[in-house]
Design a protein around this motif. Sequence first.
Motif, PDB file in Angstrom:
ATOM      1  N   LEU A   1      28.236   4.541  37.834  1.00  0.00           N
ATOM      2  CA  LEU A   1      28.518   4.868  36.512  1.00  0.00           C
ATOM      3  C   LEU A   1      30.118   5.169  36.019  1.00  0.00           C
ATOM      4  CD1 LEU A   1      25.255   7.127  35.871  1.00  0.00           C
ATOM      5  CD2 LEU A   1      25.666   4.570  35.344  1.00  0.00           C
ATOM      6  N   ASP A   2      30.428   5.227  35.060  1.00  0.00           N
ATOM      7  CA  ASP A   2      32.043   5.584  34.562  1.00  0.00           C
ATOM      8  C   ASP A   2      31.828   7.081  34.470  1.00  0.00           C
ATOM      9  OD1 ASP A   2      32.681   2.936  34.452  1.00  0.00           O
ATOM     10  OD2 ASP A   2      31.643   2.776  32.596  1.00  0.00           O
ATOM     11  N   GLU A   3      30.941   7.654  33.841  1.00  0.00           N
ATOM     12  CA  GLU A   3      30.858   9.115  33.785  1.00  0.00           C
ATOM     13  C   GLU A   3      29.733   9.720  33.749  1.00  0.00           C
ATOM     14  OE1 GLU A   3      32.717   9.624  29.946  1.00  0.00           O
ATOM     15  OE2 GLU A   3      31.961  12.007  29.824  1.00  0.00           O
ATOM     16  N   VAL A   4      29.576  10.945  34.392  1.00  0.00           N
ATOM     17  CA  VAL A   4      28.076  11.677  34.548  1.00  0.00           C
ATOM     18  C   VAL A   4      28.343  13.082  33.878  1.00  0.00           C
ATOM     19  CG1 VAL A   4      26.471  12.592  36.246  1.00  0.00           C
ATOM     20  CG2 VAL A   4      27.661  10.389  36.440  1.00  0.00           C
ATOM     21  N   THR A   5      27.313  13.386  33.247  1.00  0.00           N
ATOM     22  CA  THR A   5      27.656  14.887  32.464  1.00  0.00           C
ATOM     23  C   THR A   5      27.305  15.981  33.420  1.00  0.00           C
ATOM     24  OG1 THR A   5      25.164  15.112  32.103  1.00  0.00           O
ATOM     25  CG2 THR A   5      26.305  13.769  30.423  1.00  0.00           C
ATOM     26  N   PRO A   6      28.163  16.984  32.981  1.00  0.00           N
ATOM     27  CA  PRO A   6      28.164  17.980  34.214  1.00  0.00           C
ATOM     28  C   PRO A   6      26.570  18.651  34.369  1.00  0.00           C
ATOM     29  CG  PRO A   6      29.622  18.605  32.259  1.00  0.00           C
ATOM     30  CD  PRO A   6      28.971  17.402  32.018  1.00  0.00           C
ATOM     31  N   GLN A   7      25.734  18.660  33.540  1.00  0.00           N
ATOM     32  CA  GLN A   7      24.282  18.816  33.930  1.00  0.00           C
ATOM     33  C   GLN A   7      23.668  17.880  34.690  1.00  0.00           C
ATOM     34  OE1 GLN A   7      22.913  21.676  33.299  1.00  0.00           O
ATOM     35  NE2 GLN A   7      20.807  21.300  33.369  1.00  0.00           N
ATOM     36  N   ALA A   8      24.121  16.667  34.590  1.00  0.00           N
ATOM     37  CA  ALA A   8      23.373  15.540  35.650  1.00  0.00           C
ATOM     38  C   ALA A   8      23.901  15.795  36.677  1.00  0.00           C
ATOM     39  CB  ALA A   8      23.714  14.203  34.955  1.00  0.00           C
ATOM     40  N   ARG A   9      25.210  16.122  36.975  1.00  0.00           N
ATOM     41  CA  ARG A   9      26.030  16.169  38.154  1.00  0.00           C
ATOM     42  C   ARG A   9      25.354  17.374  39.114  1.00  0.00           C
ATOM     43  NH1 ARG A   9      29.058  12.582  40.388  1.00  0.00           N
ATOM     44  NH2 ARG A   9      30.093  12.068  38.778  1.00  0.00           N
ATOM     45  N   LEU A  10      25.182  18.377  38.299  1.00  0.00           N
ATOM     46  CA  LEU A  10      24.634  19.796  39.087  1.00  0.00           C
ATOM     47  C   LEU A  10      23.160  19.298  39.393  1.00  0.00           C
ATOM     48  CD1 LEU A  10      26.057  22.291  38.819  1.00  0.00           C
ATOM     49  CD2 LEU A  10      24.613  23.101  36.966  1.00  0.00           C
ATOM     50  N   ILE A  11      22.241  18.466  38.613  1.00  0.00           N
ATOM     51  CA  ILE A  11      21.050  17.965  39.155  1.00  0.00           C
ATOM     52  C   ILE A  11      21.155  17.398  40.416  1.00  0.00           C
ATOM     53  CG2 ILE A  11      19.005  16.964  38.428  1.00  0.00           C
ATOM     54  CD1 ILE A  11      19.561  18.288  35.657  1.00  0.00           C
ATOM     55  N   GLY A  12      22.209  16.377  40.242  1.00  0.00           N
ATOM     56  CA  GLY A  12      22.540  15.136  41.240  1.00  0.00           C
ATOM     57  C   GLY A  12      21.620  13.930  41.012  1.00  0.00           C
ATOM     58  N   ALA A  13      21.255  13.750  39.891  1.00  0.00           N
ATOM     59  CA  ALA A  13      20.334  12.690  39.353  1.00  0.00           C
ATOM     60  C   ALA A  13      20.510  12.360  37.947  1.00  0.00           C
ATOM     61  CB  ALA A  13      18.922  13.252  39.709  1.00  0.00           C
ATOM     62  N   VAL A  14      20.337  11.152  37.463  1.00  0.00           N
ATOM     63  CA  VAL A  14      20.504  10.649  36.180  1.00  0.00           C
ATOM     64  C   VAL A  14      19.257   9.796  35.874  1.00  0.00           C
ATOM     65  CG1 VAL A  14      21.506   8.635  34.900  1.00  0.00           C
ATOM     66  CG2 VAL A  14      23.231  10.584  36.012  1.00  0.00           C
ATOM     67  N   ASN A  15      18.736  10.299  34.619  1.00  0.00           N
ATOM     68  CA  ASN A  15      17.543   9.462  34.235  1.00  0.00           C
ATOM     69  C   ASN A  15      17.771   8.700  32.825  1.00  0.00           C
ATOM     70  OD1 ASN A  15      17.540  11.739  32.203  1.00  0.00           O
ATOM     71  ND2 ASN A  15      15.308  11.699  32.089  1.00  0.00           N
TER      72      ASN A  15
ATOM     73  N   ASP B   1      30.326   1.739  24.199  1.00  0.00           N
ATOM     74  CA  ASP B   1      31.410   0.568  24.289  1.00  0.00           C
ATOM     75  C   ASP B   1      31.688   0.057  25.631  1.00  0.00           C
ATOM     76  OD1 ASP B   1      31.293   0.652  21.454  1.00  0.00           O
ATOM     77  OD2 ASP B   1      32.507   2.295  21.395  1.00  0.00           O
ATOM     78  N   GLY B   2      30.938  -0.148  26.479  1.00  0.00           N
ATOM     79  CA  GLY B   2      30.980  -0.527  27.783  1.00  0.00           C
ATOM     80  C   GLY B   2      31.573   0.521  28.927  1.00  0.00           C
ATOM     81  N   ARG B   3      31.463   1.708  28.432  1.00  0.00           N
ATOM     82  CA  ARG B   3      31.490   2.895  29.202  1.00  0.00           C
ATOM     83  C   ARG B   3      30.055   3.485  29.469  1.00  0.00           C
ATOM     84  NH1 ARG B   3      35.254   5.695  31.497  1.00  0.00           N
ATOM     85  NH2 ARG B   3      34.905   8.005  31.523  1.00  0.00           N
ATOM     86  N   LEU B   4      29.869   3.296  30.895  1.00  0.00           N
ATOM     87  CA  LEU B   4      28.245   3.889  31.071  1.00  0.00           C
ATOM     88  C   LEU B   4      28.360   5.414  31.274  1.00  0.00           C
ATOM     89  CD1 LEU B   4      27.088   0.913  33.000  1.00  0.00           C
ATOM     90  CD2 LEU B   4      27.039   1.116  30.815  1.00  0.00           C
ATOM     91  N   VAL B   5      27.623   6.055  30.514  1.00  0.00           N
ATOM     92  CA  VAL B   5      27.574   7.494  30.724  1.00  0.00           C
ATOM     93  C   VAL B   5      26.355   8.052  31.249  1.00  0.00           C
ATOM     94  CG1 VAL B   5      28.018   9.728  29.734  1.00  0.00           C
ATOM     95  CG2 VAL B   5      29.269   7.911  29.028  1.00  0.00           C
ATOM     96  N   GLY B   6      26.260   8.596  32.262  1.00  0.00           N
ATOM     97  CA  GLY B   6      24.636   9.093  32.914  1.00  0.00           C
ATOM     98  C   GLY B   6      24.411  10.525  32.471  1.00  0.00           C
ATOM     99  N   TYR B   7      23.293  11.013  31.976  1.00  0.00           N
ATOM    100  CA  TYR B   7      22.801  12.185  31.449  1.00  0.00           C
ATOM    101  C   TYR B   7      21.482  12.274  32.476  1.00  0.00           C
ATOM    102  CZ  TYR B   7      25.123  11.142  27.177  1.00  0.00           C
ATOM    103  OH  TYR B   7      26.079  10.980  26.222  1.00  0.00           O
ATOM    104  N   ASN B   8      20.851  13.654  32.518  1.00  0.00           N
ATOM    105  CA  ASN B   8      19.709  13.993  32.886  1.00  0.00           C
ATOM    106  C   ASN B   8      18.869  14.787  31.824  1.00  0.00           C
ATOM    107  OD1 ASN B   8      17.466  15.164  34.329  1.00  0.00           O
ATOM    108  ND2 ASN B   8      18.396  14.503  36.040  1.00  0.00           N
ATOM    109  N   THR B   9      18.001  14.287  31.150  1.00  0.00           N
ATOM    110  CA  THR B   9      17.119  14.871  30.189  1.00  0.00           C
ATOM    111  C   THR B   9      15.909  15.530  30.676  1.00  0.00           C
ATOM    112  OG1 THR B   9      16.056  12.870  29.473  1.00  0.00           O
ATOM    113  CG2 THR B   9      18.163  13.380  28.434  1.00  0.00           C
ATOM    114  N   ASP B  10      15.576  15.292  32.070  1.00  0.00           N
ATOM    115  CA  ASP B  10      14.326  15.805  32.422  1.00  0.00           C
ATOM    116  C   ASP B  10      14.412  17.550  32.618  1.00  0.00           C
ATOM    117  OD1 ASP B  10      13.120  13.607  33.447  1.00  0.00           O
ATOM    118  OD2 ASP B  10      14.185  13.495  35.078  1.00  0.00           O
ATOM    119  N   GLY B  11      15.497  18.114  32.784  1.00  0.00           N
ATOM    120  CA  GLY B  11      15.324  19.526  32.814  1.00  0.00           C
ATOM    121  C   GLY B  11      15.364  20.281  31.500  1.00  0.00           C
ATOM    122  N   ALA B  12      16.220  19.565  30.692  1.00  0.00           N
ATOM    123  CA  ALA B  12      16.193  20.171  29.370  1.00  0.00           C
ATOM    124  C   ALA B  12      14.919  19.560  28.663  1.00  0.00           C
ATOM    125  CB  ALA B  12      17.296  19.257  28.458  1.00  0.00           C
ATOM    126  N   GLY B  13      14.377  18.672  29.055  1.00  0.00           N
ATOM    127  CA  GLY B  13      13.013  18.228  28.256  1.00  0.00           C
ATOM    128  C   GLY B  13      11.827  19.295  28.883  1.00  0.00           C
TER     129      GLY B  13
END
Length: 299
Positions: free
Chosen positions: A90-104, A110-122
């Motif tokens: 990925l080009d970028e990973v949000t701080p929360q996903a980085r903390l969790i160490g996983a992206v869902n 626009d061609g830049r792939l950003v990774g999030y983790n919505t499991d914990g917030a969910g």
Amino acid sequence: MAGSSGTKFPGNIAISGATRVTGIFGDPVAHSWSSYMHNAAFAELGLDMVYVPWRVRAEDLENAVEAIRSLNLVGVNVTIPHKVAVLPYLDEVTPQARLIGAVNTIHNQDGRLVGYNTDGAGFLESLRREAGVDPKGATVMLAGAGGAARAVAMALAAVGARRIVFANRTLERARDLAGAVAVAVPSCEAHAIVLDEAVLRQRLAGVDIFINASPVGMHPAVDQPPVVEPALFPPGILVCDLVYNPLETRLLRESRERDLKILTGDGMLLYQGVLAFEIWTGRQAPVDIMRAALKDALG
Ligand code: NAP
């Protein structure tokens, strides 16, 4: 997508050259319920979008992620076994996903792939909206120390849970996770104990929220003894299960029979999807439609 009804098998799906595509990468994905809720939500809002499950083998993950760009997908969800392995692509990973160490969830900006983790917030959304509980200041016990426990614990710690006790079959894994939470959120006390009845008897007093973050009780082993014998729970505790198949696990059924408050795992599944939908579309998700589609699919 006009005419889709939000039921298990939406009819009249009109896919054109303009239809925008989302989906999920996993292996296996045949069990995935997310397509039902996302396709129902796209139809409800009249969005020309579709959600497709793709079975992606581990050795094909890098190419599959590259295809998000080359095929101009809106984004995808990522599930077992790729949530950790996908990070380097990925080009970028949000701080929360980085903390969790996983992206869902991946969003193609626009061609830049950003990774999030919505499991914990969910899970937090489910806790607040479905159980009416604010975890700020709470003492929480989590059974399990895997990916789901990590996502939920980091989210709880970030919103001010006072103490988190990780009870795990393998003590070392619980210690590692407690250590990671203590470093990430120093204001949250994190402890590790072994998942053992004698230890649990002592440590359950004062726990406000118990969460099963292990697969114990999941279909087809629905009669497997729960991770904690519900007779050990103190009065007033909220008992949550992340397992959503079956909707009411043996742990939850026996806790409910003891007049304890319970929270089923489908809420976390729903709200991680709601948050992913909002990331991809920038629109407020039709939560009730997504809940109904999920319930329909889960039977
Ligand atoms: P994982 O990374 O494989 O971790 C599983 C954890 O459960 C480990 O800590 C493991 O202990 C423990 N465990 C496994 N079998 C056990 C047993 N028989 N007795 C006691 N402990 C046991 O899995 P995960 O990704 O965290 O997922 C865990 C569960 O959460 C899944 O089965 C799924 O049902 C649920 N989940 C739900 C949602 C949702 O949206 N509701 C989202 C994600 C996951 P050891 O460390 O000792 O192996």
